[in-house]
Scaffold this active site. Sequence first.
Site, PDB file in Angstrom:
ATOM      1  CB  CYS A 152      -0.881   0.057   1.245  1.00  0.00           C
ATOM      2  SG  CYS A 152      -2.033  -1.291   1.417  1.00  0.00           S
ATOM      3  CG  PHE A 334      20.987 -15.951   0.901  1.00  0.00           C
ATOM      4  CD1 PHE A 334      19.843 -16.375   1.555  1.00  0.00           C
ATOM      5  CD2 PHE A 334      21.799 -16.928   0.336  1.00  0.00           C
ATOM      6  CE1 PHE A 334      19.519 -17.709   1.644  1.00  0.00           C
ATOM      7  CE2 PHE A 334      21.482 -18.277   0.418  1.00  0.00           C
ATOM      8  CZ  PHE A 334      20.329 -18.663   1.080  1.00  0.00           C
ATOM      9  CD  GLU A 801     -14.849  -3.025  -8.887  1.00  0.00           C
ATOM     10  OE1 GLU A 801     -13.688  -2.623  -8.968  1.00  0.00           O
ATOM     11  OE2 GLU A 801     -15.753  -2.576  -9.604  1.00  0.00           O
ATOM     12  NE  ARG A 879     -12.005   4.087 -15.503  1.00  0.00           N
ATOM     13  CZ  ARG A 879     -12.278   5.315 -15.049  1.00  0.00           C
ATOM     14  NH1 ARG A 879     -11.400   6.287 -15.198  1.00  0.00           N
ATOM     15  NH2 ARG A 879     -13.418   5.565 -14.452  1.00  0.00           N
ATOM     16  CD  GLU A1260      -9.187   3.544 -10.216  1.00  0.00           C
ATOM     17  OE1 GLU A1260      -9.256   2.524 -10.901  1.00  0.00           O
ATOM     18  OE2 GLU A1260     -10.105   4.369 -10.135  1.00  0.00           O
TER      19      GLU A1260
END
Length: 1331
Positions: A152, A334, A801, A879, A1260
């Site tokens: 996030c 590593f 969604e 879109r 977005e």
Amino acid sequence: MTSINSNLIFFVNGKKVIETKPNPEITLLRYLREKLKLSGTKLGCAEGGCGACTVMVSKFNRDTNVVNHFSVNACLMPVCALHGLAVTTVEGIGSTRTRLHPVQERIAKAHGSQCGFCTPGIVMSMYSLLRNSSKPSMKELEIAMQGNLCRCTGYRPIIEGFRTFTKEYETCDMGDACCKKNKQGCNATLVDDKLFNSSEFVPYDHSQEPIFPPELKLVDQYDKESLYFENDRGIIWFRPTQLHQLLEFKQQHKTAAKIVVGNTEVGVEVKFKHFDYKFFANPSHIRELNELTVTENGLKVGAAVTLTQLKNFIDAKLNCNPIEISILDMLHWFAGTQVRNVASIGGNLMTSSPISDLNPILLAANAELEVQSFDNGKRIIKMDENFFTGYRKNSIKDNEVLISILIPNTIDNQHFVAYKQAKRREDDIAIVTAAFNFIFKTDTNIIEKANFVFGGMAPTTILAPKTAALVKGKEWNRELIEIVNQSLVDEIPLSFDAPGGSVLYRKSLTLSLFFKAFLKISNDLEKSQNISILNERERSGIGGFKTLVPKSSQLFEKVSSDQSLTDPIYRPKVHMSALKQATGEAIYCDDIPKYENELYLALVLSTKAHAKILAIDESEALKQPGVYAFFSAKDLTSNQNKIGPVFHDEELFIRETVTSQGQILGVIVGEDQNVVQKAARLVKIQYEELSPIIVTIEDAIKHNSVFPGYPKFLINGDVDKAFNEADHVLEGEIRLGGQEHFYLETHAAIAIPKDGDEIEIIASTQHPSEIAKLAAHVLGIPNNRVVCKTKRLGGGFGGKESRGALVSLPVTFAAYKLNRPVRLMLDRDEDMMITGTRHPFLFKYKVGFMNNGKIMGCDLKVYNNAGYSFDLSFSVLDRAIFHFQNAYKIPNVRIEGNCMKTNMPSNTAFRGFGGPQGMMVGENIIRQIAKKLNKDLTEIMDINLYNEGDITHYNQLLSNCNVRRCFEEVQKSSNFAKRRNEIAIFNEKNRWKKRGISIVNTMFGIAFTALHLNQTGALVHVYVDGSVLISHGGVEMGQGLHTKILQVAATTLKIPLEKIHIQETATDKVPNTSPTAASAGSDLNGGAVLNACKIIYDRLAPYRENYPNEKWEQWVYKAYFDRVSLSATGFYATPDIGYDPSTNSGHPFNYFTYGSAVSEVEIDCLTGDHQVIRTDIVMDVGSSLNPAIDIGQIEGAFIQGYGLFVLEELIYSPTGTLYSKGPGMYKIPGFGDIPAEFNVSLLTGSSNPRAVYSSKAIGEPPLFLASSVFFAIKEAIGAARIEEGLESDFQLLCPATSSRIRMACKDNITKKFDEYEESKHKNMKPWNVMP
Ligand SMILES: Cc1cc2nc3c(=O)[nH]c(=O)nc-3n(C[C@H](O)[C@H](O)[C@H](O)COP(=O)(O)OP(=O)(O)OC[C@H]3O[C@@H](n4cnc5c(N)ncnc54)[C@H](O)[C@@H]3O)c2cc1C
Ligand code: FES
Ligand code: FES
């Protein structure tokens, strides 16, 4: 003789735990969550790849009298390994009810917790660091975070919060650019730069930490006794204390006996490969396997020594030889810290993976291994070409134990170098590793002996003995390069369909890494022997990249001095759940305690991509103890079985024909997860395979596999005329792969039957209304009997969604049928396999433009890979078509859109929803024109950029169009023109490292393109004590929606934020809501809450007027006694939108969010590695409701977009098998991937009359700005290509992985593989394809 104990004793958060029946099959994570009910520690992947499960383990070392603290992944740690140790979980260090630990406070208040699912793990990594070093350095902080992922935040705020603990905190990294020194800087009157105030943080006091349990120090029995645990299935855990006990155990059980140290290999084998081992032996208390000694011949390392112990030991050595330095360098890359803290050198060697990091070094060094067996005693094995005998096999016998490894000393004229190339630098397995060992004749540059070792090029780590023999006696000079290259090409073949893919890249890497070694050793020889081999430009190829100390700035508009200090709007308020998230108190779906009669569910998934189901036989599964039921399509009517978010074109349980792997054929329900998952694997499915299997867009075009109703067209103006009039017409193609959501919390749901005909579903969904609606449909009951509730999600990003139905509906169906609560949380591999991804896209275009660069028209064909069902793919395509021009005016367009049907999981919504893919067309066109006309990119942008009053190709008028302001400001703030010149100079000077800089703009339309979704409701209750409870239609998934809603409500009601609360999202509070998606959460729900709050505020007007000296509480109290309703519903429907495709008119969008970004990168032309040096963003978010949240969204979206455009690659076989099913194979950006300098500023003086309190949607829009990194990489590659006389304009597939970067930087090495053209392998299918 030592005593044998069968009780497991350890401490958790200071409390003693005695387990009388320890289960060797249980991990610490399961024990904490299920047995001790400590749900703060999260499950993100179960394979050590995300760090969500991090806890601290403390161990008293009786030799040194010191307590060692180290972070571990609880998901891999066997609980049986904890005897005599102390565990600290996030609950053990602080809570909101008692006292917050400074680590918890700082991550929360610095805005480092959004969805919060990663937060407890990150807190514990930081806590473990502080327990070892109370004032760590930034370098130590970097290393401590290597094993943690966050999807996030984009990491910047976490680093900033934790930076306050470091030594470096006092000094500002910005140097002369520091705002304190720069009067025009961040303290300018209009702009604020402080998202948090570190002076408010509680100081960190090391002495206040809880003490190590004294009992564990005092009672040495914990270490002296052997342990022997056995569970009901007869699985045994044995911890001997003497070597002979271990040897005897190994002799007895041979291959069935697993020697487990870190369990970082074995744990993954058991969980995901379903290996069923019976005997585990843990050598942690056997001295011979745990010693580190410097001997006459070299460093002797016990096989059970952990990688961290090895690193610390070498680090502390005074004189390290080149082999040890190579090991040290390699260990930095590593895995992550948690793995290195437990994983052993012996475990790495014995696994004998071809992509091991240490084995190439040990083989090239000809390390000596001491092995021992009970029957035959000791023997020494020298690692040479006979050591590895096959895939994950070596010449150590089944009854032997590896005791130690001798890393030999080196001599003066010996040169040793090792390299690892991975997809992601930090915490990733290698693509190719290499180690080179050269011994020269004394004081000469004549090679006496050489070892060339490669990993990732065959089923084992391999030597190249022929090449080694060839170079013996040769002089170290430039001629050697070609001799070695030609020999390696012949000696290390790799078939076109070799597992792992990227065949040409891997082959090129063998030569490139040798070339790097050549440069490095030549450089050293030049110094030691005073000879000259290299020219200055070449030296740039010597080193790789190191993570730079990050710096950043965040600028946002100052709150007006007129605004009351208590009014929270426009202020950087902390996410309302951040503190709870940081302490582990925040509850996610699977944290809800188990109901008494609860059952667990497992999915039976299709393993074929296209096949007829001939028979399903569940009889064996149903015989397993603890299994209650199996449900499949036969239990539903065909109508009830049909589901889908808009079109019901898919089946809940597949009845006749599977059209993708991972489709659900049925479900097993039973007592617990282990039982049902094992039983589900026993359900036998008989298939008849069908053809074709369509995986890629290209396959789908070939087979004309397109959804009904397609192609669809959008035509505006006259393209043919535009092309005729244009000075130039160019063609181009853009191809993008998909992207996995990788929310840290996988899909989960619990369904609880109630009162005969009611059912409650608790689900991790972005769309509770749809889950409830579909559940009612599947059960054949009215919607009013089904309630769906969501408290919070551990990330969604569009992935929850519509696809959440795949989890919620089977769970609900089973619960209703069995009349018992049923739960399912998907394992990470299931989640990645079945829930779909961002859509892969293909664009083919033709563009006409004038000599000055002005675009006249574009003819575009668009294809998306929708997968097996429609889901939301048609809207995603819409879109992409609306956004293909990005921020540039294209007056004449003809667009053909195609939704392609494939045998892939159904692809779905993902942040940006097709917009970012579409915008790539616009940005590509602009660059192509600039290159063609040999003009400055910014000039072409400038001439085509939208202006106020322009009309888009879908006939929407632009008002308040701020894109030009963003474009201009970011050029200024990033010093774009100056830096571009500097980069040109850098590229002149350096042959093997190239830099690139690029700028992109974005214009993202806000609103659901499906008109009816642009509505929602709210319910506001005011209680008699004046406290307020809000319910609204939006789901909190980390984006800070609830926090913004609280700010809107507090400002509207004119009360403090603290008086208002939001509990959850529930369909019985607010019905018929829309998904929390399309960035519209705060616009829609903010509008509805504003509406409800205004109603209540107006009802209280008489009280404010009549009792002006009283306060909110008294007004409420009085209103209640006057029988005034203190509850109101609110509603919001976005006004004046709606688009009619048949006439290409109306407004699809409410308004636009704008932004611009500049990124600079450096690439390593030899390996394809890269580093983002700096990113500057200017974003128009109107009047930001909460600058901390909005900047968090910008940074988070940018880093997620960086994953899309550069790093993340879905790996599919040509027959539809997903290989990248976990964090091991699928790499999202980590802490080390963020731009070394990351500056974000919010455009000042922007307002937006079309959304709540003049704000703009932000979730977005910033994602696309990360394409600036893609284009900067392309610029850098272009600079490398110019060196070879090639065109700097070329097609670069997206994502720009290290493989694609390297192969695009064509040179003498890559040319060697030109003969390797696909045409020669027509009949061979590559191992993987781009979907
Ligand atoms: C998230 C993650 C990241 C990783 N990253 C990397 C990486 O970057 N590079 C890399 O090379 N590897 C990586 N690995 C693989 C793994 O961590 C290493 O191979 C590690 O060194 C294994 O050590 P262990 O002690 O955990 O092994 P275990 O799982 O405990 O054991 C592994 C195997 O070795 C055998 N074994 C162990 N000790 C002995 C002995 N003394 N005698 C005989 N047999 C023995 C065991 O029986 C078992 O078969 C990663 C693994 C994970 C989970
Ligand atoms: S859950 Fe343990 S590392 Fe991901
Ligand atoms: S806040 Fe880190 S994963 Fe969501």
